[in-house]
Design a protein around this motif. Structure first.
Motif, short mmCIF file in Angstrom:
data_model
loop_
_atom_site.label_atom_id
_atom_site.label_comp_id
_atom_site.label_asym_id
_atom_site.label_seq_id
_atom_site.Cartn_x
_atom_site.Cartn_y
_atom_site.Cartn_z
N SER A 427 52.72 38.56 52.56
CA SER A 427 53.13 39.32 51.58
C SER A 427 51.96 39.36 50.60
CB SER A 427 54.27 38.76 50.83
OG SER A 427 55.39 38.58 51.65
N VAL A 428 52.23 40.23 49.37
CA VAL A 428 51.06 40.41 48.55
C VAL A 428 51.58 40.53 47.15
CG1 VAL A 428 49.25 41.44 50.14
CG2 VAL A 428 50.85 42.76 48.78
N ALA A 429 50.71 40.56 46.06
CA ALA A 429 51.25 40.67 44.59
C ALA A 429 49.90 40.83 43.90
CB ALA A 429 52.29 39.49 44.05
N ASN A 430 49.86 41.80 43.35
CA ASN A 430 48.62 42.28 42.33
C ASN A 430 48.96 42.76 41.03
OD1 ASN A 430 48.05 43.11 45.47
ND2 ASN A 430 46.06 42.95 44.47
N LEU A 431 48.41 42.25 39.97
CA LEU A 431 48.59 42.66 38.30
C LEU A 431 47.99 44.11 38.48
CD1 LEU A 431 49.47 42.18 35.65
CD2 LEU A 431 46.75 41.51 35.35
N LEU A 432 48.87 45.08 37.73
CA LEU A 432 48.62 46.45 37.38
C LEU A 432 48.24 46.47 35.64
CD1 LEU A 432 51.58 48.13 39.33
CD2 LEU A 432 49.09 47.71 40.13
N PRO A 433 47.28 47.65 35.66
CA PRO A 433 46.93 47.74 34.39
C PRO A 433 47.99 48.09 33.34
CG PRO A 433 45.63 49.22 35.89
CD PRO A 433 46.67 48.46 36.69
N ASP A 434 49.02 48.36 33.63
CA ASP A 434 50.29 48.47 32.68
C ASP A 434 51.03 47.02 32.45
OD1 ASP A 434 51.72 48.16 34.96
OD2 ASP A 434 52.48 50.42 34.92
N ILE A 514 40.80 40.30 33.24
CA ILE A 514 41.13 39.82 34.25
C ILE A 514 40.50 40.52 35.33
CG2 ILE A 514 42.96 39.20 36.04
CD1 ILE A 514 44.89 39.21 33.58
N ALA A 515 39.93 39.66 36.19
CA ALA A 515 39.20 40.48 37.60
C ALA A 515 40.06 40.73 38.51
CB ALA A 515 38.29 39.57 37.96
N PRO A 516 40.19 41.91 39.08
CA PRO A 516 41.33 42.24 40.18
C PRO A 516 40.93 41.53 41.41
CG PRO A 516 40.07 44.32 39.56
CD PRO A 516 39.57 42.93 38.58
N PRO A 517 41.90 40.89 42.07
CA PRO A 517 41.46 39.98 43.30
C PRO A 517 41.83 40.64 44.27
CG PRO A 517 43.75 39.47 42.45
CD PRO A 517 43.07 40.25 41.56
N PHE A 518 41.30 40.05 45.70
CA PHE A 518 41.74 40.67 46.74
C PHE A 518 42.69 39.81 47.34
CE2 PHE A 518 41.38 40.34 51.53
CZ PHE A 518 41.24 41.74 51.88
N VAL A 519 43.82 40.25 47.61
CA VAL A 519 44.90 39.34 48.03
C VAL A 519 45.32 39.58 49.56
CG1 VAL A 519 47.29 38.79 47.38
CG2 VAL A 519 45.84 39.87 45.56
N THR A 520 45.76 38.56 50.10
CA THR A 520 46.09 38.27 51.44
C THR A 520 46.56 36.78 51.64
OG1 THR A 520 45.82 38.45 53.70
CG2 THR A 520 43.93 37.81 52.60
N HIS A 521 47.50 36.37 52.40
CA HIS A 521 47.95 35.06 52.68
C HIS A 521 48.04 34.12 51.72
CE1 HIS A 521 46.67 36.86 56.52
NE2 HIS A 521 47.33 35.85 57.29
N GLY A 562 31.22 42.71 37.15
CA GLY A 562 31.98 43.87 37.75
C GLY A 562 33.07 44.26 36.85
N TYR A 563 34.09 44.82 37.14
CA TYR A 563 35.34 45.48 36.29
C TYR A 563 36.24 44.31 36.09
CZ TYR A 563 33.20 50.13 36.33
OH TYR A 563 32.61 51.30 36.42
N TYR A 564 36.90 44.38 34.85
CA TYR A 564 38.09 43.73 34.52
C TYR A 564 38.77 44.37 34.04
CZ TYR A 564 34.82 39.44 35.37
OH TYR A 564 33.99 38.79 35.84
N MET A 565 40.04 44.04 33.80
CA MET A 565 41.31 44.73 33.14
C MET A 565 41.44 44.00 31.73
SD MET A 565 44.31 45.28 36.00
CE MET A 565 44.17 43.74 36.83
N LEU A 566 41.05 44.73 30.55
CA LEU A 566 40.75 44.17 29.40
C LEU A 566 42.21 44.52 28.65
CD1 LEU A 566 37.79 43.81 27.18
CD2 LEU A 566 40.12 44.92 25.93
N SER A 567 42.76 43.28 27.98
CA SER A 567 44.24 43.54 27.12
C SER A 567 43.84 42.99 26.08
CB SER A 567 45.23 43.11 28.01
OG SER A 567 46.45 43.33 27.63
N PRO A 576 48.57 47.61 27.24
CA PRO A 576 48.37 48.16 28.79
C PRO A 576 46.79 47.93 28.80
CG PRO A 576 49.60 49.95 27.60
CD PRO A 576 49.54 48.87 26.65
N SER A 577 46.23 47.45 29.95
CA SER A 577 44.91 47.06 30.14
C SER A 577 44.09 48.55 30.09
CB SER A 577 44.49 46.14 31.31
OG SER A 577 45.22 45.10 31.40
#
Length: 583
Positions: A427-434, A514-521, A562-567, A576-577
């Motif tokens: 399964s996976v879970a990722n933060l979104l900009p909203d 927040i740096a968007p991660p690569f998610v697995t396991h 790199g790119y970050y989500m700034l909030s 929203p980021s």
């Protein structure tokens, strides 16, 4: 020199009777550069426990891996080619179909199924992609320009590097012999200079730099630590049973530029420039924490101060896992043992580091840890029994946990609203900009099986944490993206234009990226949150619009390029980021 004021609210009360309160507070803030973290500690909607939203269409593949691409808001989702099957046919314009080896039959056949897609998190549009090499249990990360660099996988994919850009006509570019060693269940980490290292993988007790595109590595670097943390189950009169418990190690870049590496129940600090182990940390008692006794881990928020040279500490959080033998019990004895029910923290930059532990409301194995803009941690997905592996777990964790690291022990956990979809292995879970959290995947089966107890899951969800309570909508700030810089070098002061109905002050405000991660396991590679130092607040630069001046991180050791989500977080409610690039 910084002066810490951990009990500033009590200090205010004690001094309230004096006429010098304002002056003294101003001096204290100027000297310390610290501020109260009310923005992180508030519970703006204590009775709202979150909301689940089932997305109306699914991508046709099970989300084993996921990463959010900056600016375009495309989620890259992929599983594996090993089964030569999904539920999304490869479209005609992506053909001819590639040849893939079937794991069960060991036969190579034409595979006309799709195993990778772009999934637009705003429009929910699915765009098929064509991957040639096997990405099963692979690794990845975003480079300085927000492009995905994927590594490793199964069989012919294990030495592969792959590149993917976020454009409507983009697709995978693959180099099957780029890596020196096979990397299956490996961890990829971004360094301060923008380069990547990749650690471990099954039977790969080494690490190596990811080579430049179109080049190949001639060597890797032996890593004894991975041999030392490798577990087997001794069976008299039989071959040892492979437990491992050190795959997908947790690897974090810490503020001094070194790497904190945790595998199984042990951890070290590695100088990646000298390839030298600088220190060993106390073992974490209680069980094993890495695949297949899979826990989840995050690097807790890195807080920056006005003092450019102030010390920045790094603290690691590890939650759940299982006993070292859990995989053997599930695979061979067909019995599932309870997962671990503890969360452990350690300040890895401390001269005298120690683990401190506390109990979760429920045991958890294979959960995902998501850093939220407030600095809190969402623990989501997973199970209460067993380990990672095919049909080796049971009793799904339907309720996410909200963990507030800034609160005192005993008051950090809140159980949130449950989903009705089991999110087990893969399964996976990722933060979104909203501010919502994208949730997908779950495949407890060796192949695509919709009829199993825990079926191959194609459905996707979004979860709204408590800060998105409907009654808080009018109190949410908005960043005026068109009036705010979108990139800056290290150390620069940046003015963020913010629309808010109320005046801003330092005590109620925080700015995070927040740096968007690569998610697995259950591992989120390169996820990190930086709380930026606020330099100045200018209220009402024009009616209803304010400017928050923040200092960018001082170096890539704090925030790799790199790119970050700034909030902007006001009284515990994040805006929203916006996408912001630092380099």
């Amino acid at each position: 020199m910084s002066l810490s004021i951990p009990n500033l609210p009590l200090l205010i009360i004690a001094m309230a009777a004096t006429s010098k309160l304002v002056f003294i507070l101003a001096v204290l803030l100027l000297v310390s550069g610290h501020r109260a973290s009310a923005a992180a500690n508030d519970d703006p909607a204590p009775y709202f426990l979150g909301k689940w939203e089932l997305l109306p269409n699914n991508p046709g593949i099970s989300a084993m891996h996921s990463v959010l691409l900056p600016n375009v808001d495309e989620m890259v989702i992929f599983d594996a080619t090993v089964w030569q099957i999904s539920r999304l046919p490869l479209p005609d314009y992506k053909r001819p179909c590639p040849m893939h080896q079937n794991k069960a039959t060991n036969v190579t056949n034409i595979d006309c199924w799709c195993h990778s897609v772009f999934y637009n998190v705003n429009t929910l549009q699915v765009t098929p992609l064509k991957v040639i090499t096997d990405t099963w249990c692979s690794s990845g990360g975003l480079d300085v320009n927000g492009n995905l660099i994927s590594t490793g996988g199964f069989l012919g994919g294990s030495r592969t590097t792959r590149y993917l850009w976020g454009c409507p006509t983009c697709d995978w570019t693959e180099y099957p012999t780029a890596l020196k060693d096979g990397r299956w269940y490996a961890t990829q980490v971004l360094l301060a200079d923008g380069s990547f290292l990749i650690f471990g993988g099954r039977d790969s007790f080494s690490y190596e730099y990811i080579p430049a595109e179109r080049t190949e590595n001639a060597y890797s670097i032996p890593f004894q630590f991975l041999r030392d943390t490798y577990d087997v189950y001794r069976r008299p009169g039989q071959d040892d049973f492979r437990l491992e418990n050190n795959l997908y190690p947790f690897v974090y870049l810490v503020p001094d530029g070194n790497l904190y590496i945790f595998a199984n129940n042990r951890s070290i600090l590695l100088d990646p420039r000298a390839n030298y182990v600088l220190r060993e940390y106390p073992p974490l008692p209680g069980g094993a924490r890495n695949y297949p006794s899979t826990s989840t881990s995050v690097l807790l928020p890195l807080k920056l101060y006005r003092d450019y040279y102030a010390r920045v500490d790094a603290e690691v959080l590890i939650c759940g896992g299982s006993v070292p033998e859990a995989f053997y019990f599930g695979e061979v004895e067909k019995r599932l043992v309870p997962a671990l029910d503890d969360c452990a923290r350690m300040v890895v930059t401390s001269p005298d580091p120690v683990w401190t532990t506390e109990k979760m409301p429920t045991p958890r194995v294979m959960s995902d840890g998501v850093l939220l803009p407030t600095g809190d941690v969402l623990l989501i997905n997973g199970a209460e029994l067993g380990s990672a592996g095919w049909k080796d777990a049971d009793k799904p964790c339907f309720k996410p946990l909200l963990y507030k690291p800034s609160k005192p022990p005993g008051s950090r956990f809140t159980e949130l609203a449950p989903s009705d979809i089991p999110r087990m292995y893969h399964s996976v879970a990722n933060l979104l900009p909203d501010g919502r959290v994208f949730v997908g995947g779950s495949n407890d089966n060796d192949g695509y099986q919709e009829w199993a107890k825990f079926p191959t899951e194609l459905r996707l969800e979004k979860f709204s944490p408590p800060y998105l309570a409907p009654e808080l909508a009018d109190r949410r700030t908005m960043i005026l993206v068109d009036e705010t810089e979108k990139a800056a070098p290290y150390g620069k002061w940046v003015g963020i234009k913010v629309k808010s109905a109320e005046m801003l002050n330092e005590f109620d405000l925080m700015v995070t990226m927040i740096a968007p991660p690569f998610v697995t396991h259950s591992i989120s590679m390169n996820q990190r949150l930086i709380e930026l130092a606020i330099i100045e607040i200018k209220n009402d630069v024009y009616p209803g619009v304010h400017e928050v001046v923040v200092a960018m991180p001082p170096s890539g050791n704090i925030a790799p390029p790199g790119y970050y989500m700034l909030s902007v977080v006001l009284k515990g409610i994040p805006s929203p980021s916006m996408w912001f690039q630092v380099k």
